[in-house]
Design a protein around this motif. Structure first.
Motif, short mmCIF file in Angstrom:
data_model
loop_
_atom_site.label_atom_id
_atom_site.label_comp_id
_atom_site.label_asym_id
_atom_site.label_seq_id
_atom_site.Cartn_x
_atom_site.Cartn_y
_atom_site.Cartn_z
N PRO A 253 0.83 -1.21 0.00
CA PRO A 253 0.00 0.00 0.00
C PRO A 253 0.87 1.26 0.00
CG PRO A 253 -0.80 -1.58 1.62
CD PRO A 253 0.52 -2.11 1.13
N PHE A 254 0.33 2.33 -0.54
CA PHE A 254 1.08 3.58 -0.65
C PHE A 254 1.18 4.24 0.73
CE2 PHE A 254 1.84 8.02 -1.36
CZ PHE A 254 2.71 8.05 -2.45
N VAL A 255 2.42 4.40 1.18
CA VAL A 255 2.72 5.06 2.45
C VAL A 255 3.87 6.03 2.19
CG1 VAL A 255 3.46 4.76 4.85
CG2 VAL A 255 2.01 3.02 3.77
N TRP A 256 3.65 7.31 2.50
CA TRP A 256 4.70 8.30 2.20
C TRP A 256 6.01 7.98 2.91
CZ3 TRP A 256 5.26 11.11 -1.74
CH2 TRP A 256 4.19 11.71 -2.39
N GLY A 257 5.94 7.41 4.09
CA GLY A 257 7.17 7.06 4.80
C GLY A 257 8.00 6.04 4.05
N ARG A 258 7.33 5.09 3.41
CA ARG A 258 8.06 4.10 2.60
C ARG A 258 8.60 4.73 1.32
NH1 ARG A 258 8.35 -1.28 2.79
NH2 ARG A 258 7.49 -2.31 4.62
N VAL A 259 7.83 5.65 0.74
CA VAL A 259 8.27 6.28 -0.51
C VAL A 259 9.48 7.17 -0.27
CG1 VAL A 259 7.60 7.92 -2.30
CG2 VAL A 259 6.01 6.12 -1.60
N ASN A 260 9.39 8.04 0.72
CA ASN A 260 10.49 8.97 0.99
C ASN A 260 11.64 8.33 1.76
OD1 ASN A 260 9.15 11.10 -0.29
ND2 ASN A 260 8.04 11.64 1.57
N TRP A 262 12.73 5.16 1.40
CA TRP A 262 12.99 3.87 0.76
C TRP A 262 14.36 3.27 1.08
CZ3 TRP A 262 17.24 4.02 -2.24
CH2 TRP A 262 17.59 5.22 -2.87
N PRO A 263 15.43 4.04 1.42
CA PRO A 263 16.71 3.38 1.72
C PRO A 263 16.67 2.46 2.94
CG PRO A 263 17.06 5.72 1.26
CD PRO A 263 15.59 5.51 1.42
N TYR A 264 15.62 2.57 3.77
CA TYR A 264 15.60 1.87 5.05
C TYR A 264 14.66 0.66 5.07
CZ TYR A 264 17.69 6.37 5.96
OH TYR A 264 18.49 7.50 5.88
N PHE A 265 14.37 0.14 3.88
CA PHE A 265 13.53 -1.06 3.76
C PHE A 265 14.25 -2.08 2.88
CE2 PHE A 265 10.75 2.43 4.76
CZ PHE A 265 9.90 1.89 5.74
N TRP A 266 14.13 -3.37 3.24
CA TRP A 266 14.85 -4.41 2.50
C TRP A 266 14.44 -4.46 1.03
CZ3 TRP A 266 18.81 -5.11 5.14
CH2 TRP A 266 18.81 -5.38 6.50
N ASP A 267 13.17 -4.24 0.73
CA ASP A 267 12.71 -4.32 -0.65
C ASP A 267 13.38 -3.28 -1.54
OD1 ASP A 267 10.98 -6.31 0.03
OD2 ASP A 267 9.16 -5.08 -0.05
N THR A 268 13.62 -2.10 -1.00
CA THR A 268 13.97 -0.96 -1.85
C THR A 268 15.34 -0.35 -1.60
OG1 THR A 268 12.72 0.42 -0.28
CG2 THR A 268 11.57 -0.28 -2.28
N GLY A 269 15.98 -0.66 -0.45
CA GLY A 269 17.23 0.05 -0.18
C GLY A 269 18.36 -0.74 0.46
N GLU A 270 18.10 -1.43 1.58
CA GLU A 270 19.07 -2.23 2.32
C GLU A 270 20.02 -1.44 3.22
OE1 GLU A 270 20.96 -5.25 -0.15
OE2 GLU A 270 19.23 -6.51 0.29
N GLY A 271 19.76 -0.16 3.46
CA GLY A 271 20.50 0.56 4.48
C GLY A 271 21.76 1.26 4.02
N MET A 272 22.36 2.02 4.95
CA MET A 272 23.49 2.89 4.62
C MET A 272 24.77 2.13 4.31
SD MET A 272 22.62 5.95 4.28
CE MET A 272 21.16 5.26 3.52
N HIS A 273 25.02 1.03 5.00
CA HIS A 273 26.28 0.32 4.72
C HIS A 273 26.28 -0.25 3.31
CE1 HIS A 273 24.16 -3.49 5.29
NE2 HIS A 273 25.19 -4.06 4.70
N THR A 274 25.09 -0.51 2.76
CA THR A 274 25.00 -0.97 1.37
C THR A 274 25.02 0.21 0.41
OG1 THR A 274 23.74 -2.92 2.02
CG2 THR A 274 23.57 -2.23 -0.26
N ASP A 275 24.24 1.24 0.72
CA ASP A 275 24.10 2.37 -0.19
C ASP A 275 25.41 3.15 -0.33
OD1 ASP A 275 21.61 4.09 -1.41
OD2 ASP A 275 23.27 5.35 -0.82
N MET A 276 25.96 3.61 0.76
CA MET A 276 27.23 4.35 0.73
C MET A 276 28.43 3.40 0.76
SD MET A 276 28.79 7.21 0.55
CE MET A 276 30.53 7.66 0.73
N GLY A 277 28.24 2.29 1.42
CA GLY A 277 29.37 1.36 1.57
C GLY A 277 29.94 0.87 0.27
N THR A 278 29.10 0.80 -0.78
CA THR A 278 29.59 0.31 -2.06
C THR A 278 30.63 1.25 -2.68
OG1 THR A 278 28.90 -0.62 -4.18
CG2 THR A 278 27.80 1.39 -3.48
N HIS A 279 30.59 2.55 -2.34
CA HIS A 279 31.66 3.46 -2.77
C HIS A 279 32.99 2.99 -2.19
CE1 HIS A 279 29.77 6.62 -5.04
NE2 HIS A 279 28.87 6.86 -4.10
N TYR A 280 32.96 2.58 -0.94
CA TYR A 280 34.21 2.21 -0.26
C TYR A 280 34.68 0.81 -0.62
CZ TYR A 280 33.71 6.45 2.49
OH TYR A 280 33.61 7.76 2.89
#
Length: 455
Positions: A253-260, A262-280
């Protein structure tokens, strides 16, 4: 007189000469000279002004020599990096697409304002953009959930690709991307642009020259992850194609918290160590010379998770993520602290060297290393050099600095760390077979994409 004016006048004179010859070939009784001249003035109108850029003058590249780009996903990141594309002399941005009408409109306006016209085409469905035969390449700056699948759609359409990191959300998805780029012969550049940044290149060169001795540890830090409070679903806003926005991930279901958030949900982001960590991890692989392989062991400790009674977000708030290579070198990602505190440090048995990501400052021990660094240089925030590498490779058809195989290997490291964290145990990994020694972990190598958003 400018080149364009000279060309315009010359073209008018040429046209006048052609018409004069036609007059002379006619019977003198049928059309007088005065009649001819009056008609010629009406036809010619004012002098024809052709911009020199159209003909490749004044340092410009003629349209026939430019690489035509389209944009897929025109949110905040796209708007940040788009000027780096628009200012390349041999790039012409001709189309944009986004599932959100407001972002689609603003992206078109941004491109049109740069070129001083209204020619940029806008598509709600990115597949329509990919079907355009005049588009050579695409910038993909969607949310993370779409990076791999949109890139695969683009590869199947024969388009060259610049895609923001992370390149995928599962390890198998990354391998499928590598295979598709090879199969269709497309050029791909991952947006891990620190490989094209002087400060990071200097640190690599010092390590490779042995200035800090034998490296035994690569340590880096990303920032503390966010949390998203529980919210109730609301109707999908007008102009928001939510089905396409979700794309290959499960419908919710559409929830603004999930939309905005999105980095903090397994379906859409997987967190900061994955998002920024891939640079390192990309930097670690580059410096260690392991672009075609990877670590063999993964473990996550000190994990702090969101309180499910307060928050609907799923990914870790903080933690320590470790990996070990077959030669004993350790890689560590600390997820902690503020955004400004991020860094990467190479530690050897004779010293260390560090790049501060916020300031682009290099520090080292022994300090004598710093005397070898040339002054100046642009930070990672300017991706122009990375984009230039892509454009040169599109013309030469050679692999980019962050080609699919290189990017996939770096991405695999943070994804394996994620799986270790979610299972709560240390894992062994075979970088050749790309399999764990744990069947539960192997079941997490892939997630079936939701129809019809798959190739």
């Amino acid at each position: 007189m400018a080149d364009s004016q000279i060309i315009g006048v010359a073209m008018n004179h040429q046209l006048l000469g052609q018409m004069t010859k036609r007059m002379e070939s006619c019977s003198s009784g049928r059309l007088s000279r005065r009649q001819f001249l009056s008609r010629t003035i009406v036809m010619l109108g004012p002098p024809l002004i052709v911009p020199g850029s159209v003909l490749g003058l004044n340092g410009a590249v003629a349209p026939s020599g430019r690489i035509a780009f389209g944009g897929i996903g025109m949110g905040n990141r796209a708007r940040f990096i788009l000027p780096n594309f628009l200012h390349q002399p041999d790039v012409q941005f001709v189309a944009v697409s986004d599932a959100r009408a407001d972002r689609l409109k603003s992206a078109k306006q941004m491109v049109d304002a740069h070129y001083g016209n209204a020619d940029c085409r806008a598509y709600r469905d990115f597949r329509e953009l990919l079907a355009q035969p005049d588009i050579d390449a695409v910038l993909i700056a969607t949310g993370n959930r779409w990076h791999a699948m949109a890139s695969r759609f683009a590869a199947h359409a024969g388009k060259d690709i610049y895609c923001e990191k992370p390149i995928s959300l599962t390890i198998r998805e990354g391998r499928e991307l590598v295979n598709d780029c090879r199969r269709f012969g497309v050029i791909y550049q991952a947006g891990t642009q620190r490989r094209s940044t002087e400060s990071y290149a200097f640190a690599r060169e010092m390590v490779r020259q042995g200035k800090i001795g034998r490296v035994h540890t690569v340590e880096c830090q990303v920032w503390t992850g966010g949390v998203v409070p529980h919210e109730k679903p609301v109707p999908v806003p007008e102009g928001f194609d939510y089905d396409q926005w979700l794309g290959p991930v499960p419908w919710r279901p559409f929830v603004w918290g999930r939309v905005n958030g999105w980095p903090y949900f397994w379906d859409t982001g997987e967190g900061m160590h994955t998002d920024m960590g891939t640079h390192y991890t990309d930097q670690m692989q580059w410096v260690l010379g392991t672009d075609d392989t990877g670590p063999i062991e993964f473990e996550a400790t000190d994990l702090v998770w969101p309180d499910p009674t307060k928050y609907m977000s799923e990914t870790a708030i903080s933690g320590t993520f470790r990996c070990r290579y077959a030669n004993g070198v350790q890689g560590i990602i600390y997820q902690r602290g503020a955004f400004k505190d991020r860094y990467i440090r190479y530690i050897g048995d004779e010293g260390w060297i560090q790049v501060d990501d916020e300031t682009d400052q290099v520090t080292a021990e022994p300090k004598s290393i710093l005397k070898l660094k040339k002054p100046g240089g642009v930070s990672w925030a300017n991706a122009s050099a990375h984009i230039r590498d892509l454009l040169d490779c599109i013309r030469s058809r050679r692999p980019t600095r962050c080609n699919p195989e290189v990017a996939h290997r770096a991405q695999t490291i943070v994804q394996a760390m994620t799986i270790s964290a979610r299972l709560g145990r240390k894992l062994r990994w075979d970088p050749v077979l790309e399999k764990f020694d744990d069947e539960d972990a192997n079941r997490m190598l892939y997630r079936e994409p939701r129809a019809p958003w798959r190739v």
